[in-house]
Design a protein around this motif. Structure first.
Motif, PDB file in Angstrom:
ATOM      1  N   ALA A  54      10.449  34.289-127.538  1.00  0.00           N
ATOM      2  CA  ALA A  54       9.461  35.230-126.991  1.00  0.00           C
ATOM      3  C   ALA A  54       9.794  35.616-125.552  1.00  0.00           C
ATOM      4  N   VAL A  55      10.193  34.657-124.740  1.00  0.00           N
ATOM      5  CA  VAL A  55      10.555  34.933-123.347  1.00  0.00           C
ATOM      6  C   VAL A  55      11.763  35.868-123.292  1.00  0.00           C
ATOM      7  N   ALA A  56      12.788  35.561-124.074  1.00  0.00           N
ATOM      8  CA  ALA A  56      13.993  36.402-124.088  1.00  0.00           C
ATOM      9  C   ALA A  56      13.673  37.809-124.585  1.00  0.00           C
ATOM     10  N   ARG A  74       3.937  47.127-118.433  1.00  0.00           N
ATOM     11  CA  ARG A  74       2.638  46.540-118.078  1.00  0.00           C
ATOM     12  C   ARG A  74       2.490  45.122-118.608  1.00  0.00           C
ATOM     13  N   TYR A  75       1.724  44.332-117.905  1.00  0.00           N
ATOM     14  CA  TYR A  75       1.301  42.995-118.308  1.00  0.00           C
ATOM     15  C   TYR A  75       2.451  42.139-118.852  1.00  0.00           C
ATOM     16  N   PRO A  76       3.419  41.839-118.018  1.00  0.00           N
ATOM     17  CA  PRO A  76       4.611  41.117-118.489  1.00  0.00           C
ATOM     18  C   PRO A  76       4.331  39.725-119.044  1.00  0.00           C
ATOM     19  N   LEU A  77       3.396  39.007-118.463  1.00  0.00           N
ATOM     20  CA  LEU A  77       3.139  37.645-118.935  1.00  0.00           C
ATOM     21  C   LEU A  77       2.325  37.638-120.225  1.00  0.00           C
ATOM     22  N   HIS A  84       5.119  35.455-128.441  1.00  0.00           N
ATOM     23  CA  HIS A  84       5.145  34.079-128.940  1.00  0.00           C
ATOM     24  C   HIS A  84       4.228  33.946-130.155  1.00  0.00           C
ATOM     25  N   LEU A  85       3.056  34.546-130.094  1.00  0.00           N
ATOM     26  CA  LEU A  85       2.156  34.502-131.244  1.00  0.00           C
ATOM     27  C   LEU A  85       2.782  35.200-132.456  1.00  0.00           C
ATOM     28  N   ILE A 126      19.907  31.548-123.398  1.00  0.00           N
ATOM     29  CA  ILE A 126      19.716  32.956-123.736  1.00  0.00           C
ATOM     30  C   ILE A 126      18.525  33.535-122.991  1.00  0.00           C
ATOM     31  N   ALA A 127      17.420  32.797-122.963  1.00  0.00           N
ATOM     32  CA  ALA A 127      16.221  33.260-122.255  1.00  0.00           C
ATOM     33  C   ALA A 127      16.498  33.432-120.765  1.00  0.00           C
TER      34      ALA A 127
END
Length: 149
Positions: A54-56, A74-77, A84-85, A126-127
């Motif tokens: 998900a991060v990558a 927008r809203y990167p986090l 991830h979900l 990778i991430a």
């Protein structure tokens, strides 16, 4: 105001320190809860694998948005949390009684990520590369918008 001016769009609000703090709090609390759900099944390495994917993916999506649109996404986090979900959706389906199957790779490589040579260490590498590429591009963009030539 131009589209390259960070203050000219609603995007700037999602990158404001208060907004980032709220996004971070939501992400951390949600990830703690998700981590705990995997603990019940003695499968916390699954949490790490899907989180790193998900991060990558979020970094690559944000990089693409920056390159195509010319301003940060927008809203990167919250994007990391949403991805991830999405990546762990087959685990929710599994808990409902459906067995894992190869078609579940449409969820960010849900099955294949567990067979990545190097495991979670490779996923972390990778991430980090993906996030580093995005940070480098974002830094260049910020410098260009602060010091136009």
């Amino acid at each position: 105001m131009s589209a390259r001016d960070p203050g000219s769009t609603t995007t700037a609000r999602s990158w404001h320190p208060l907004s980032l703090s709220i996004q971070l709090a939501v992400l951390v609390l949600a990830e703690i809860a998700l981590f705990q759900t995997y603990g019940a099944h003695d499968a916390r390495f699954h949490w790490a694998a899907h989180f790193l994917v998900a991060v990558a993916t979020a970094a690559l999506v944000l990089l693409a948005v920056l390159l195509v649109r010319g301003s940060p996404g927008r809203y990167p986090l919250l994007l990391v949390l949403a991805l991830h979900l999405f990546a762990m959706a087959p685990d929710l389906i599994f808990r409902a009684g459906a067995p894992h199957a190869l078609w579940m790779d449409v969820f960010l490589g849900h099955i294949s990520v567990h067979y990545l040579p190097g495991g979670d260490t490779a996923g972390l590498a990778i991430a980090l590369v993906a996030v580093g590429a995005y940070v480098a591009a974002l830094t260049r963009w910020l410098r260009a918008t602060r010091n136009p030539m």
